[in-house]
Enzyme design. Structure first.
Site, mmCIF file in Angstrom:
data_model
loop_
_atom_site.group_PDB
_atom_site.id
_atom_site.type_symbol
_atom_site.label_atom_id
_atom_site.label_comp_id
_atom_site.label_asym_id
_atom_site.label_seq_id
_atom_site.Cartn_x
_atom_site.Cartn_y
_atom_site.Cartn_z
ATOM 1 N N GLY A 13 0.801 -1.226 0.000
ATOM 2 C CA GLY A 13 0.000 0.000 0.000
ATOM 3 C C GLY A 13 0.828 1.268 0.000
ATOM 4 N N SER A 14 0.215 2.354 0.464
ATOM 5 C CA SER A 14 0.814 3.680 0.369
ATOM 6 C C SER A 14 2.014 3.830 1.290
ATOM 7 C CB SER A 14 -0.219 4.733 0.737
ATOM 8 O OG SER A 14 0.410 5.973 0.927
ATOM 9 N N THR A 15 2.998 4.606 0.824
ATOM 10 C CA THR A 15 4.173 4.882 1.652
ATOM 11 C C THR A 15 3.816 5.745 2.856
ATOM 12 O OG1 THR A 15 4.733 6.826 0.337
ATOM 13 C CG2 THR A 15 5.757 4.768 -0.296
#
Lengths: 386, 133
Positions: free
Chosen positions: B61-63
């Site tokens: 997923g997102s950083t």
């Protein structure tokens, strides 16, 4: 990973908490990805700007980091900010102020290369916005991995990045040849091609042949779509991009792209105008020629749009558009240029339900947010729109 | 049972394991206020990771997920330690800024939720203690 004496001292906390944490991040990533050492970078571009994305957690981290004396040591700019209600905008301003306090130039754009953050061929940089990363690697021939927000910030503070991935020659070679048999001519064709390749290839380094892009903007758009629907960070185009001659080292597989592949992408994003309530141009942020084209298309249309048209662009490009009179023309036809912001990272669900766009990247994200999406060239959109 | 991995973030911890066999997204996947897993695709959905030793194959997923790990720590809902098979940028960065001991290179399919474990991240050692079952 080898560290110099000074790097060891930073890691030991001799230069304070912020530098120590930043160094810990770089060392850990270097160890994970097998880097031999840290290398100096020329610039950084930091993601984690929109309050919608980083939330209270990110703000707290940035606040603590500023209090600990975090300061960047190379030229650093930011990813686009979000747009929202008053409460949101207050938080958004706080985020920008915290970055400013670290010495970052708070121009917030996915196209820093239209402003002052323009690396040259071969420069090592630490950028995080995926469309900017693929532009820098592919079109300029600078070298960056796809950094996360915190890792690009750590690199900006230390002024270095671990030497792995796309910083190394061997990882910049093509891993697949893409033979484009399809007719790819317009901006939206390039958007559809990029979207198709991202989805098909994942994180390859494609070597694309059979295309002759009319302008740089077409390549910018293709790369952004690839980096959104897949995780591609570098491509080569035969006869076009600076490293294509060295890109093919070994025998690699060839895939072909047919007209039907491009058509399939466009059909996927062909929702009816009755479901569309805004037009979005400028993902990635529009160049000045793109803005000029929109102003001309609106003038040719001759009557104002019934639904709003938004052009997202960097503050640098908007300033030029203002000075050259394009902004005024665009506003006359119910258009607006929104500087340094991005709808993809904004809490706009409920404000709008369907977007028409010429961007493969926007098409990808807004569909995933549950919007109706129409993907086509700006020329057609402005002609057909209510 | 002793397993040997490699340090990502140093430190020691002892506690109850909560083990997922699926990649975990922190942004949108873990509630930073409660430490409860909300990721719809997770096999530990609904469970709390607060004060536990959290093991999973890798992050996804997102950083921005790194900041969620930081928020968990500030809210007192962070795991005591993190064990992964494969470290990547998101979780490693999160563990560093939050100061949570973390080890990589552990076959998490050998671990079971509810068991007690002791982790020495500096040497990369994970010891599963007698469960008393």
């Amino acid at each position: 990973m080898y560290l110099t004496k000074e790097e060891e001292l930073i890691l030991a906390g001799e230069y304070g908490y912020a530098l120590q944490k930043a160094m810990e991040i770089l060392v850990a990533l270097g160890d994970i990805y097998g880097a031999d050492r840290l290398i100096p970078i020329k610039s950084a571009q930091v993601a984690g700007v929109s309050y919608k994305n980083i939330g209270e957690a990110g703000v707290e981290f940035l606040r603590d980091f500023v209090e600990a004396g975090a300061k960047v040591s190379v030229y650093t700019t930011l990813n686009p900010a979000g747009i929202g209600d008053d409460e949101f905008m207050e938080k958004q301003r706080e985020v920008l102020e915290l970055y400013r306090a670290m010495g970052i130039e708070t121009t917030s754009t996915c196209t820093p290369y239209y402003g002052a953050n323009l690396p040259k061929f071969g420069d090592h940089i630490a950028w995080s916005e995926s469309s900017a990363v693929i532009f820098a690697n592919s079109i300029i021939g600078a070298r960056t991995n796809r950094e996360g927000g915190p890792s690009s910030l750590a690199a900006a503070i230390v002024g270095k990045t671990p030497n792995y991935g796309l910083h190394l020659d061997e990882n910049r070679k093509a891993t697949v040849i893409v033979d484009v048999q399809a007719k790819v001519k317009t901006f939206a064709d390039y958007a559809a091609l990029g979207y198709h390749l991202g989805r098909t290839l994942g994180n390859d380094v494609p070597y694309v042949k059979g295309i002759k892009p009319e302008s740089l903007d077409f390549l910018k758009e293709m790369g952004a779509a690839m980096a959104a629907s897949g995780s591609i960070a570098l491509y080569h185009v035969e006869g076009e991009t600076p490293e294509y001659r060295e890109a093919i080292a070994d025998k690699v597989e060839t895939i072909t792209v047919e007209d039907s592949d491009i058509k399939a992408v466009k059909e996927q994003f062909s929702d009816d105008w009755s479901e569309i309530d805004m037009i979005l141009i400028g993902c990635p942020h529009a160049s000045l020629p793109e803005v000029k084209e929109i102003a001309e298309l609106l003038r040719m249309r001759g009557r104002p749009l019934k639904i709003p048209l938004f052009i997202t662009a960097s503050r640098a490009v908007k300033a030029l558009a203002d000075a050259l009179g394009y902004t005024e023309t665009i506003e006359r036809y119910n258009g607006r240029i929104i500087p340094d912001s991005c709808f993809v990272v904004s809490p706009i669900k409920g404000w709008y339900n369907g977007i028409a766009t010429n961007s493969g990247k926007s098409a990808f994200y807004f569909r995933s947010f549950g919007f109706s999406v129409r993907l086509d060239d700006a020329e057609n959109l402005i002609k057909e729109a209510p | 049972m002793k397993l040997k991995g490699r340090k990502v973030v140093g430190g020691k911890a002892e506690g109850e394991l909560v083990v997922s066999q699926k990649p975990l997204s922190f942004l949108g996947g873990v509630d930073p206020d409660t430490g409860i897993v909300t990721d719809a695709e997770s096999d530990i959905r609904g469970q709390s990771i607060a004060g536990k030793i959290l093991a999973f194959p890798r992050g996804k997923g997102s950083t921005v997920g790194s900041y969620v790990i930081y928020a968990l720590k500030k809210n007192g809902k962070a795991p005591k330690a993190i064990i992964v098979e494969e470290a990547e940028t998101i979780v490693a960065t999160g563990a560093i800024i939050a100061g949570i001991p973390m080890v990589q290179g552990i076959d998490v399919s050998k671990l079971k939720s509810g068991r007690k474990a002791r982790i020495d991240a500096d040497s990369g050692e994970v010891e599963v203690l007698e469960s008393g079952e």
